[in-house]
Design an enzyme around this catalytic site. Structure first.
Site, mmCIF file in Angstrom:
data_model
loop_
_atom_site.group_PDB
_atom_site.id
_atom_site.type_symbol
_atom_site.label_atom_id
_atom_site.label_comp_id
_atom_site.label_asym_id
_atom_site.label_seq_id
_atom_site.Cartn_x
_atom_site.Cartn_y
_atom_site.Cartn_z
ATOM 1 N N GLY A 144 0.839 -1.194 0.000
ATOM 2 C CA GLY A 144 0.000 0.000 0.000
ATOM 3 C C GLY A 144 0.871 1.238 0.000
ATOM 4 N N GLY A 203 0.475 5.705 0.826
ATOM 5 C CA GLY A 203 -0.370 6.817 1.267
ATOM 6 C C GLY A 203 0.455 8.067 1.423
ATOM 7 N N GLY A 204 -0.150 9.074 2.032
ATOM 8 C CA GLY A 204 0.520 10.343 2.171
ATOM 9 C C GLY A 204 1.759 10.266 3.046
ATOM 10 N N MET A 205 1.798 9.308 4.004
ATOM 11 C CA MET A 205 2.952 9.202 4.891
ATOM 12 C C MET A 205 4.106 8.454 4.261
ATOM 13 S SD MET A 205 2.255 10.845 7.599
ATOM 14 C CE MET A 205 3.623 10.259 8.579
ATOM 15 N N VAL A 211 4.211 1.141 2.119
ATOM 16 C CA VAL A 211 4.343 -0.088 2.891
ATOM 17 C C VAL A 211 4.700 -1.210 1.921
ATOM 18 C CG1 VAL A 211 3.258 -1.695 4.483
ATOM 19 C CG2 VAL A 211 2.627 0.721 4.543
ATOM 20 N N LYS A 217 7.336 -0.356 6.527
ATOM 21 C CA LYS A 217 6.786 0.952 6.207
ATOM 22 C C LYS A 217 7.897 1.987 6.163
ATOM 23 C CE LYS A 217 2.962 4.066 7.258
ATOM 24 N NZ LYS A 217 1.703 4.221 7.997
ATOM 25 N N ASP A 221 -7.216 3.959 18.469
ATOM 26 C CA ASP A 221 -7.977 3.697 17.245
ATOM 27 C C ASP A 221 -8.306 2.215 17.126
ATOM 28 O OD1 ASP A 221 -9.335 4.589 15.025
ATOM 29 O OD2 ASP A 221 -7.619 4.440 13.674
#
Length: 760
Positions: A22, A24-26, A29, A43, A137
């Site tokens: 995957g 994403g913005g960070m 992975v 990650k 979370d």
């Protein structure tokens, strides 16, 4: 799982990278393998976040603490490097599906399995809390179902502040629907008891398949969490210990909840009375080799295999076991690395069945086009620049990004889809015509006809494009309900321009990348109340409630609880089985109202209400909602329709005085020979918002869909239709204060009055 890109490294920190799990913005992975042969999820954090000293220090501290976890129900951090230019961490790889995937896809779990699930997740939280940490979370998406038991993941390590767990003290983070009441209140801080409340929500969901505080608008879910009791169907028929555990966790008062250790102990006691002793504390006798051992020898050869849930014969349903098997096989046979530079955007599919007319070809994407191929599946168009050089020719130096467009372009719901497609194409052409543009855009359309099945197919097709940066659509509630979760799982931004988010009933776990750019139906009373308060100063309002539209019940409640001018509002129902509005109108007028609101969705039934009011001689303000704003209303009401006012979530750019709206209207008329249709300007702005996000990410090559999604919510964008602002809390909701408009019937037509807060 996707192939490694050509620019991805082959090795990092002694780990051989195998595939992308995957992005994403960070960061990204990866699936990776250690020198010892164990598969891990690795990650890598983007350097721009690592430049934040506080972030790097938090990363260093929390990675160190997490590496000390010993509970097998926590996914352990196996390695990390906080000092690298792009910090990274590795965790054990778990190929199983999430609890959300299992329950949403295959139904609730048996009570015995939920008991075991709760015991083990409580054990995991007990260790987290013992280390002085709070997860913040706990939700179904953060619980993985492995062959030998559940795993709790995602402690927020390597997460940006405000996203989810383990951020600065005092930050309100988490997922609506699993967020404790004390967190939902302004200024509430997370504590161990907050994790227990979330765990109670998770267990209720696993047991029933339903979220205990419902779905819909995040603000409404948070309100119910704070002020209403949870709704757990059939809980009274569940075993007493499990029922006690769930109700205890869901106590509004944190002091009334059990600790994680207490909950784990009580559920373990229940489990052992029904299944026997835990295999970790009693000798485990096994007459034949466990078939799961072979998998562990391949995936994790350096870790001991403990069949920890053997006492539960039905730990995982067969359908979920198949998911584990499939993902395990894919992990052991990852796709080969992509070679060469990133592929250009997919060509634009104009129509799946017929070639476009000459006028339609000329309308696509700029000053010139070239028809590349025509076949039985449709005609493919390649955009060209004003000098006639195709993308990839004269513009080779510019990176190119593809925007997916999914809508009902055929069938009885095509009107909105075609209008949005036109608006989006105009925006793409306008961007590509900019001399200083740092990248090119293309638009790929898919006609889902508003159907759920085709919507899923369309999402998969659009997601297969390697240059996809974001998606606009779908245009119907059914299609959005089916497609949005797929985009969410792929960390791809999807901009919902017209479909009502409230009606989709999508859960917050499925909408992390969903950007809603239109006011939801749950806020439809705001412009009505503001109009009657600001323009007429109405203190007595009568609401004619059409019970043929049960979905308006919440709107009626809002009007009654928050009437115009803080006055009074009376409600007068009309049964769904009658077309006679005279009795309800008579009862309404007996209260001497200064204004009347029709709360319904049918243009013809609204017309009957209008005629009854006209016959009774009422001439005060009469207001209703967008779903009534159709030609059938003035046609059926005749003179009685004159003066009626409607709220609507879309603008009319041809009636605006702004420079941007005038330019858009002129371009639309020049290309399509008509004034802009409703929702066209909103789709135009959606493309502009995506382009703004790409620019905010640097506008260069290699920007991932996840980065686009993350930046969208941080932008303020002054569009043709309206200014777009998002709340900077965990809901990322559209700022609705300037997102609705008013229209009025004049000479049998709907005349645009303006943005509701600007009408006087």
């Amino acid at each position: 799982m996707r192939a490694l890109h050509a620019q991805d490294p082959g090795e990092l920190g002694g780990h051989r990278l195998l595939a992308r799990l995957g992005a994403g913005g960070m960061g990204v992975v990866y699936l990776a393998r250690t020198a010892g042969g164990t598969l891990v999820a690795l990650k890598v954090i983007r350097a721009e976040y690592a430049a934040d000293r506080a972030f790097r220090e938090r990363f260093r501290r929390e990675a160190r603490l997490a590496r000390g976890f010993t509970c097998r129900w926590l996914v352990p951090v196996t390695d990390a490097d906080a000092e690298a230019r792009e910090p990274w961490l590795a965790t054990a790889f778990v190929p199983g599906p999430s609890l959300a995937e299992a329950v949403d896809g295959h139904g609730p779990l048996p009570a015995a399995v939920v008991t075991a699930l709760g015991a083990r997740l409580a054990e995991a939280l007990a260790e987290v809390h013992g280390a002085g940490l709070v997860h913040r979370d706990v939700k179904p998406g953060n619980v993985l179902l492995a062959l030998d038991g559940p795993r709790l993941i995602d402690f927020g390590i390597a997460r940006s502040p405000g996203v989810t767990a383990l951020t600065e003290p005092g930050a309100i983070v988490g997922t609506p629907g699993y967020l404790a009441p004390e967190q939902a209140r302004s200024g509430g801080e997370a504590a161990p008891a907050s994790d227990l409340f979330a765990l109670g929500c998770v267990l209720a969901y696993a047991l029933t398949g339903q979220r205990p505080f419902g779905l819909g608008d995040p603000a409404a879910v948070l309100y119910r969490t704070v002020h209403e009791e949870p709704d757990v169907p059939g809980l009274d028929r569940m075993p007493l210990p499990l029922r006690t555990a769930i109700t205890g966790c869901l106590a509004k008062d944190p002091a009334g909840r059990p600790t994680a250790a207490e909950l784990a102990h009580s559920l373990r006691d229940v489990e052992q009375t029904t299944t026997g002793p835990d295999p970790r504390t009693a000798p485990h006798q096994q007459t034949a080799p466990d078939p799961r051992t072979a998998y562990h020898q391949q995936v994790a050869p350096d870790r001991e295999f403990i069949p920890a849930l053997d006492p539960l014969a039905d730990w995982l349903p067969s359908a979920v076991l198949r998911l584990v098997t499939d993902r395990s096989a894919r992990a052991l046979d990852p796709p080969p690395r992509q070679r060469g530079p990133a592929a250009p955007p997919e060509p634009t599919v104009v129509d799946e069945r017929r070639a476009p007319s000459r006028r339609r070809i000329l309308a696509i994407g700029g000053s010139a086009v070239a028809v590349l191929a025509a076949s039985g599946t449709g005609t493919v168009i390649l955009l060209t620049d004003p000098q006639g050089a195709a993308q990839g020719g004269g513009a080779q130096t510019l990176p190119a990004y593809d925007i997916g467009f999914q809508a009902a372009l055929t069938g009885h719901q095509k009107e909105v889809g075609l209008a949005q497609e036109r608006g989006a194409r105009l925006a793409v052409a306008a961007h590509n015509a900019q001399k200083d543009a740092g990248f090119r855009l293309a638009l790929t359309s898919y006609d889902d006809r508003g159907e759920a099945g085709r919507a899923k197919d369309g999402a998969r097709k659009l997601l297969s494009g390697r240059s996809l940066c974001a998606v606009i659509g779908p245009t119907t509630v059914a299609a959005a309900r089916a497609a949005v979760p797929l985009y969410g799982k792929a960390s791809t931004a999807v901009l919902l321009v017209s479909a009502d988010y409230t009606a989709t009933e999508l859960s917050s776990t499925e909408t992390r990348t969903l950007c809603v750019t239109t006011a939801p139906s749950g806020s439809r009373t705001l412009p009505v109340v503001a109009y009657l308060t600001g323009v007429y100063k109405v203190e007595r309002t009568a609401v004619v409630q059409d019970q043929a539209a049960p979905g308006m019940a919440e709107t009626v409640r809002d009007l009654r609880e928050t009437p115009p001018s803080e006055g009074t509002a009376t409600v007068h129902p009309v049964a769904s089985g009658t077309d006679d509005f005279d009795p309800a109108v008579a009862a309404a007028l007996a209260t001497h109202p200064e204004a009347v609101v029709y709360a319904g969705t049918s243009p013809t039934r609204a017309a009957a209400c209008a005629r009854a009011l006209a016959t009774a001689g009422f001439t005060g303000p009469r207001v209703t909602f967008e779903s009534v704003m159709r030609p059938a209303f003035p046609e059926a009401a005749g003179e009685a329709a004159e003066g009626w006012v409607f709220e609507a979530p879309y603008s009319e750019p041809q009636s605006s005085d702004s420079k941007a709206a005038k330019a858009f209207t002129a371009a639309y008329r020049d290309r399509y020979g008509a004034f802009p249709a409703r929702w066209a300007a909103e789709a135009y702005d959606a493309v502009g918002l995506i382009a703004a996000s790409l620019n905010a990410n640097g506008g260069g090559a290699g920007i991932s869909p996840g980065q686009v999604a993350e930046r969208l919510f941080k932008l303020t964008y002054d569009g043709v239709a309206k200014p777009i602002r998002f709340s900077q809390d965990l809901t990322h909701g559209l700022s609705i204060e300037n997102a609705s408009f008013l229209y009025q019937v004049e000479d049998g037509k709907f005349r645009f009055l303006g943005r509701y807060d600007q009408v006087s």
